[in-house]
Write an enzyme that holds these catalytic residues in place. Structure first.
Site, short mmCIF file in Angstrom:
data_model
loop_
_atom_site.label_atom_id
_atom_site.label_comp_id
_atom_site.label_asym_id
_atom_site.label_seq_id
_atom_site.Cartn_x
_atom_site.Cartn_y
_atom_site.Cartn_z
N MET A 182 9.25 -13.20 13.36
CA MET A 182 9.70 -13.00 11.98
C MET A 182 10.82 -11.97 11.92
O MET A 182 11.78 -12.13 11.15
CB MET A 182 8.53 -12.57 11.10
N GLU B 118 -11.29 0.94 19.21
CA GLU B 118 -11.85 1.08 17.87
C GLU B 118 -11.12 0.23 16.84
O GLU B 118 -11.74 -0.23 15.87
CB GLU B 118 -11.85 2.55 17.44
N PHE C 146 -13.25 20.53 20.03
CA PHE C 146 -12.89 19.37 20.85
C PHE C 146 -13.21 18.07 20.10
O PHE C 146 -14.30 17.88 19.58
CB PHE C 146 -13.65 19.41 22.18
#
Length: 622
Positions: free
Chosen positions: A508, A80, A142
């Site tokens: 970095m 996602e 759930f």
């Protein structure tokens, strides 16, 4: 939940706006559908053509009618977070609203990072999530999570829909809020039983957004005051932020800059808003900005901030930033004006309208004989630009320079290529060494600094602009966070190109350890365990083997580690347009990003290179 007041203007937007009355009443469409069918019809009506998402139990009813839609393309991502960043990349590359979809619970919470990212960078995004059935809400059912509560601080607004009749109105409002004023992400959470129930689909819906009245037209008196200051100033600077791109105001910016003759700085989020090659452009300001841009702001007597927010990465230590400057601050969001730096002339309005009015006002000042004389200012600016240009040293051991890799990618890529970047050293080098001449060609995570942004954002950009070449410039650390979306690209005919700037470390963070932690490289080496004691090995940069990994995901995998092969390998990648291409560039591990202002220090402390502090004697600071 009350509507936030941060969105305060309307942008010119290619997607159809929700219609809620007017002189010409459109034909009313009424159909008896399920809530899920109503959702898909609503997406079609607002002009959404691409949705990035993953189905799951609570959102599953919406996926059935989406299968029948000829207007909405769904791209099945692998995570996602990839869906959210892809929607952001789509929005940044096209100017349209990006759309992502997920199920309840973990599906929805996996969208939190890209929603926060879009919020920081003012990206128009609509996230649609399924929720457990309305009777189960609040019972710890759930896969239940209060995603509206979770995302309240990082969305412009969000909605929980439990009545299927409310779906069309909510979707229309969501797209309107996301794309107007200061753009940003919104979330629509729909209970599963609302998707399953029968309803009457009515379009266009009557929208109801009390209190949401974005201001776009700037106040004429403030415009006149700004124009006077501009012509009176001796050392003005245009400080251009990402809001100029959001407002599609780049043409007006160019006219305004050339009319005034003032130097232009473009922030990391604004690269491409003003051509890098333009003689008035002095570079990017900030922690890793050009010496000329950083110093121009420090020595200015007037800063005209347009769609910028005086971010800490630009200002450095705030109380030492631009000590001699008066501030004209124009922004669509009144909450940004005066937030970090008091504005002498605050202007609330859309950047395009602000610039259009400023052009007229400055022309009027010129007609009255008031013109600014910036001759001495440009003498100083030109000297800084010539004395401290962006540059880099080639590694003494003959290995690849990461800066050279990125520079050659930019020079060899087709015209109007879109570039995305992850976060870190490669992001700064891509900002420095690729020339951005056009808007919407540079996409990156500026405010949130989200590692893993580049690959899914490139996927979204390519899905939205299939006619463009899209290069993702990524680090080996960032790439390992979201590279699974290359499978999505391969299976959905989204042929992006990925350059992995592989230095075997979190570059970095390693640079900071070199400079501030006595070269104690704690947990920044990516390709070896603790027994290595941080020692680098050539073979180590093969764990994982990015070429094999890319091939396993359906991509072409290439590797380059000899400078003599650089152009040939890039040309080979540019020539492959039927599949995604990943190039593993094995680069020198000790290359650093310069210039640099150390975190928490004044911009006056800028270093052009390690141990090299510029000399600015001779500047009149009165």
């Amino acid at each position: 939940m009350s509507m936030t007041e941060q969105a305060t203007g309307a942008h010119h937007h290619p997607q159809p706006r929700p219609r809620s009355g007017g002189a010409q009443q459109p034909t009313i469409v009424e159909q008896h559908l399920t809530g899920a069918q109503s959702l898909i019809r609503s997406l079609e009506e607002v002009g959404a053509d691409t949705v990035f998402g993953i189905p799951g139990g609570a959102i599953l009813p919406a996926y059935d009618p989406m299968m029948d839609s000829s207007k909405v393309r769904h791209v099945l991502v692998r995570h996602e977070q990839g869906a959210g960043h892809a929607a952001t990349g789509y929005a940044q590359a096209t100017g349209r609203v990006g759309v992502c979809m997920a199920t309840s619970g973990p599906g929805a919470t996996n969208l939190v990072t890209p929603i926060a990212d879009a919020h920081m960078d003012s990206v128009p995004l609509v996230a649609i999530t399924g929720q457990v059935s309305s009777k189960s809400i609040g019972t710890d059912a759930f896969q239940e999570a209060d995603i509206c509560g979770i995302t309240m601080p990082i969305t412009k607004h969000n909605w929980l829909v439990t009545d299927p009749a409310e779906i069309p109105r909510t979707i229309a409002e969501a797209f309107h809020v996301a794309s107007t004023g200061r753009p940003g992400p919104v979330l629509v959470d729909i209970a599963k039983d609302a998707l399953q129930a029968r309803t009457t689909f009515v379009w266009p819906p009557q929208t109801d957004l009390p209190g949401y009245r974005p201001v776009t037209k700037p106040h004429a008196k403030q415009i006149r005051e700004a124009a006077k200051l501009i012509t009176q100033a001796r050392r003005p600077v245009l400080y251009v932020g990402g809001g100029v791109l959001k407002a599609r105001a780049t043409a007006e910016l160019k006219v305004f800059a050339e009319l005034t003759g003032a130097p232009v700085t473009t922030t990391l989020m604004a690269l491409g808003a003003f051509p890098d090659s333009h003689p008035l452009h002095v570079g990017m300001p900030g922690m890793h900005g050009s010496v000329a841009a950083v110093t121009a702001l420090q020595k200015a007597d007037l800063i005209i901030a347009l769609g910028a927010r005086f971010d800490d990465r630009v200002t450095g230590k705030l109380d030492s930033f631009a000590p001699y400057a008066k501030i004209v601050h124009a922004d669509i969001d009144p909450a940004e004006i005066g937030k970090n730096r008091t504005a002498d002339v605050p202007i609330v309005g859309d950047a395009r309208e602000v610039l259009a009015d400023l052009i007229v006002a400055v022309q009027a000042e010129h007609a009255d004989g008031h013109t600014g004389d910036y001759t001495e200012w440009w003498t100083d600016l030109s000297r800084w630009r010539d004395t401290y240009p962006l540059g880099y040293d080639q590694p003494e051991d003959g290995s690849l320079s990461p800066q050279q890799v990125i520079q050659r990618i930019g020079e060899l890529a087709p015209e109007n290529t879109i570039y995305t970047a992850g976060v870190g050293q490669h992001q700064m080098w891509a900002a420095h060494f690729i020339r951005y001449e056009q808007p919407q060609t540079w996409l990156n995570s500026g405010g949130a600094g989200t590692m893993g942004y580049a690959v899914p954002a490139a996927m979204g950009a390519k899905a939205g602009r299939p006619d463009r070449t899209v290069w993702a410039v990524d680090g080996d650390g960032c790439f390992q966070m979201t590279n699974q979306e290359l499978v999505t690209c391969a299976l959905n005919n989204i042929p992006i190109k990925v350059a992995i700037i592989n230095n075997g470390a979190l570059g970095m963070v390693r640079q900071w350890q070199t400079l501030f932690y006595n070269q104690r490289y704690s947990n920044t080496v990516l390709h070896s365990g603790p027994e290595s004691d941080g020692k680098e090995t050539a073979a180590g940069t093969r764990v994982p083997d990015f070429v094999k990994l890319s091939e396993a995901m359906g991509c072409v995998g290439l590797r380059c580690e000899d400078p003599a092969d650089l152009d040939k390998v890039i040309a080979e990648a540019n020539a492959i347009n039927d599949r995604p291409v990943v190039v593993d560039f094995i680069v020198h591990q000790d290359a650093m990003v310069w210039p640099m202002v150390a975190a928490g220090t004044s911009n006056d402390e800028i270093l052009a290179a390690r141990g090299v502090r510029p000399d600015f004697d001779g500047i009149d600071d009165d």
